[in-house]
Scaffold this motif. Structure first.
Motif, PDB file in Angstrom:
ATOM      1  N   LEU A 135      49.669  34.408  43.559  1.00 14.92           N
ATOM      2  CA  LEU A 135      49.274  34.787  42.204  1.00 14.92           C
ATOM      3  C   LEU A 135      48.903  36.263  42.126  1.00 14.92           C
ATOM      4  O   LEU A 135      49.152  36.923  41.109  1.00 14.92           O
ATOM      5  N   LEU A 136      48.320  36.802  43.183  1.00 16.50           N
ATOM      6  CA  LEU A 136      47.923  38.212  43.180  1.00 16.50           C
ATOM      7  C   LEU A 136      49.116  39.141  42.981  1.00 16.50           C
ATOM      8  O   LEU A 136      48.971  40.245  42.443  1.00 16.50           O
ATOM      9  N   LEU A 137      50.301  38.691  43.396  1.00 17.09           N
ATOM     10  CA  LEU A 137      51.491  39.525  43.242  1.00 17.09           C
ATOM     11  C   LEU A 137      51.918  39.667  41.786  1.00 17.09           C
ATOM     12  O   LEU A 137      52.774  40.492  41.467  1.00 17.09           O
ATOM     13  N   CYS A 138      51.325  38.883  40.903  1.00 14.57           N
ATOM     14  CA  CYS A 138      51.601  39.041  39.463  1.00 14.57           C
ATOM     15  C   CYS A 138      50.934  40.302  38.911  1.00 14.57           C
ATOM     16  O   CYS A 138      51.322  40.793  37.850  1.00 14.57           O
ATOM     17  N   LEU A 139      49.920  40.789  39.607  1.00 15.20           N
ATOM     18  CA  LEU A 139      49.263  42.034  39.207  1.00 15.20           C
ATOM     19  C   LEU A 139      50.062  43.233  39.712  1.00 15.20           C
ATOM     20  O   LEU A 139      50.697  43.149  40.767  1.00 15.20           O
ATOM     21  N   ASN A 140      50.022  44.342  38.979  1.00 11.88           N
ATOM     22  CA  ASN A 140      50.644  45.545  39.530  1.00 11.88           C
ATOM     23  C   ASN A 140      49.839  45.991  40.750  1.00 11.88           C
ATOM     24  O   ASN A 140      48.720  45.528  40.976  1.00 11.88           O
ATOM     25  N   SER A 141      50.389  46.865  41.562  1.00  9.63           N
ATOM     26  CA  SER A 141      49.800  47.171  42.864  1.00  9.63           C
ATOM     27  C   SER A 141      48.392  47.753  42.768  1.00  9.63           C
ATOM     28  O   SER A 141      47.527  47.431  43.594  1.00  9.63           O
ATOM     29  N   VAL A 142      48.124  48.590  41.766  1.00 14.26           N
ATOM     30  CA  VAL A 142      46.789  49.183  41.634  1.00 14.26           C
ATOM     31  C   VAL A 142      45.769  48.122  41.222  1.00 14.26           C
ATOM     32  O   VAL A 142      44.685  48.014  41.815  1.00 14.26           O
ATOM     33  N   ASP A 143      46.106  47.327  40.216  1.00 13.54           N
ATOM     34  CA  ASP A 143      45.190  46.275  39.766  1.00 13.54           C
ATOM     35  C   ASP A 143      44.963  45.238  40.867  1.00 13.54           C
ATOM     36  O   ASP A 143      43.855  44.710  41.027  1.00 13.54           O
ATOM     37  N   ARG A 144      46.006  44.940  41.625  1.00 11.54           N
ATOM     38  CA  ARG A 144      45.879  43.997  42.741  1.00 11.54           C
ATOM     39  C   ARG A 144      44.925  44.544  43.794  1.00 11.54           C
ATOM     40  O   ARG A 144      44.078  43.828  44.318  1.00 11.54           O
ATOM     41  N   MET A 145      45.061  45.822  44.090  1.00 11.56           N
ATOM     42  CA  MET A 145      44.214  46.425  45.126  1.00 11.56           C
ATOM     43  C   MET A 145      42.748  46.416  44.717  1.00 11.56           C
ATOM     44  O   MET A 145      41.868  46.059  45.511  1.00 11.56           O
ATOM     45  N   VAL A 146      42.439  46.798  43.478  1.00 13.82           N
ATOM     46  CA  VAL A 146      41.028  46.835  43.070  1.00 13.82           C
ATOM     47  C   VAL A 146      40.449  45.423  43.031  1.00 13.82           C
ATOM     48  O   VAL A 146      39.263  45.227  43.346  1.00 13.82           O
ATOM     49  N   TYR A 147      41.266  44.435  42.665  1.00 16.53           N
ATOM     50  CA  TYR A 147      40.790  43.050  42.665  1.00 16.53           C
ATOM     51  C   TYR A 147      40.458  42.608  44.090  1.00 16.53           C
ATOM     52  O   TYR A 147      39.397  42.008  44.344  1.00 16.53           O
TER      53      TYR A 147
END
Length: 268
Positions: A135-147
């Motif tokens: 599911l995390l891959l649904c976020l763009n890379s920057v938003d995924r990283m901060v999450y």
């Protein structure tokens, strides 16, 4: 006062090979866990970890001791991972809408693949971790990283913004946006997050095996720990969407990565 790791870094920069080896051994799991959460697939995470370790080692002399060494390592890793496109990760990444369709497809009340209780327990865990990490891959890379940095690895906004090299205010906005997207999806789709949802990890076993998303002969997540699926209910102080991720224990970077680094940089 300098910690042991920073003293090792100083010795390594003076040419102490054993100290450099110790530095690599100390940080490899940090980098691997971050890479695995960003990229989902161990093959991609191993490649990324090796490249990041080489970057850390070859730029070790630039560490200026103005921040903690581990913070600096995470910054190097983050800069690399935000632009890195793992082969398998790139193929699997999809929109939240497409992922919702994947969640809704192929649920069954019985498991055709196996009736062995021990095997079913492992497969259910594999589905849980694969699904939520995917599911995390649904976020763009920057938003995924901060999450990942804040909600999973538990860095605060000051530490996270230092790693990401953005303002704390901007960092908090990105965390808030990512948190809302993940929370809303899990609350609407995941039975672990919201018992009213029909999806259960065991109901997805056959479908994910058939789709080759889960390989029963080569489990990626379920073999190295207690079942994180059983820990979610125990983390009562956390909201369920965060507990689902924090319940997953840290993975250890394969020693082949360390051995490859030693060979590549002639640390023997």
């Amino acid at each position: 006062m300098k910690d042991t790791l920073e003293i090792l870094v100083e010795k390594a920069n003076l040419g102490d090979r054993k100290a450099l080896e110790s530095v690599v051994l100390n940080i490899k799991d940090y980098i691997y866990n971050l890479s695995l959460k960003m990229l989902l697939y161990s093959e991609d995470a191993e490649d990324a970890t090796q490249e990041i370790l080489i970057k850390v080692i070859t730029h070790l002399s630039t560490f200026n001791h103005k921040s903690k060494f581990v913070t600096w390592v995470y910054r190097v890793a983050t800069n690399y991972l935000i632009t890195y496109k793992g082969k398998k990760s790139k193929e699997f990444a999809m929109s939240f809408g497409d992922y919702a369709d994947l969640i809704d497809t192929g649920r069954s009340d019985t498991v055709r693949y196996s009736s062995n209780e021990g095997e079913l327990s492992l497969l259910e865990e594999e589905v849980k971790v694969s699904c939520t990490q995917g599911l995390l891959l649904c976020l763009n890379s920057v938003d995924r990283m901060v999450y990942i940095l804040t909600e999973i690895l538990e860095f605060n906004s000051v530490e996270g913004s230092e790693i990401m090299e953005i303002t704390a205010e901007n960092y908090r906005k990105k965390v808030s946006r990512s948190r809302a997207k993940i929370r809303n999806f899990l609350n609407n789709k995941c039975g672990l997050s919201n018992p009213k949802n029909p999806c259960r990890c065991n109901k997805k076993i056959d479908f994910l095996v058939d789709q080759k998303i889960v390989n029963p002969k080569e489990l990626r997540f379920a073999g190295f720990s207690k079942r994180s699926i059983d820990l979610v209910e125990k983390l009562g102080e956390l909201e369920k969407s965060i507990a689902i991720y924090r319940s997953v224990p840290k993975a250890h970077a394969p020693m082949t990565i360390f051995n490859n680094i030693k060979q590549a940089l002639a640390l023997d």
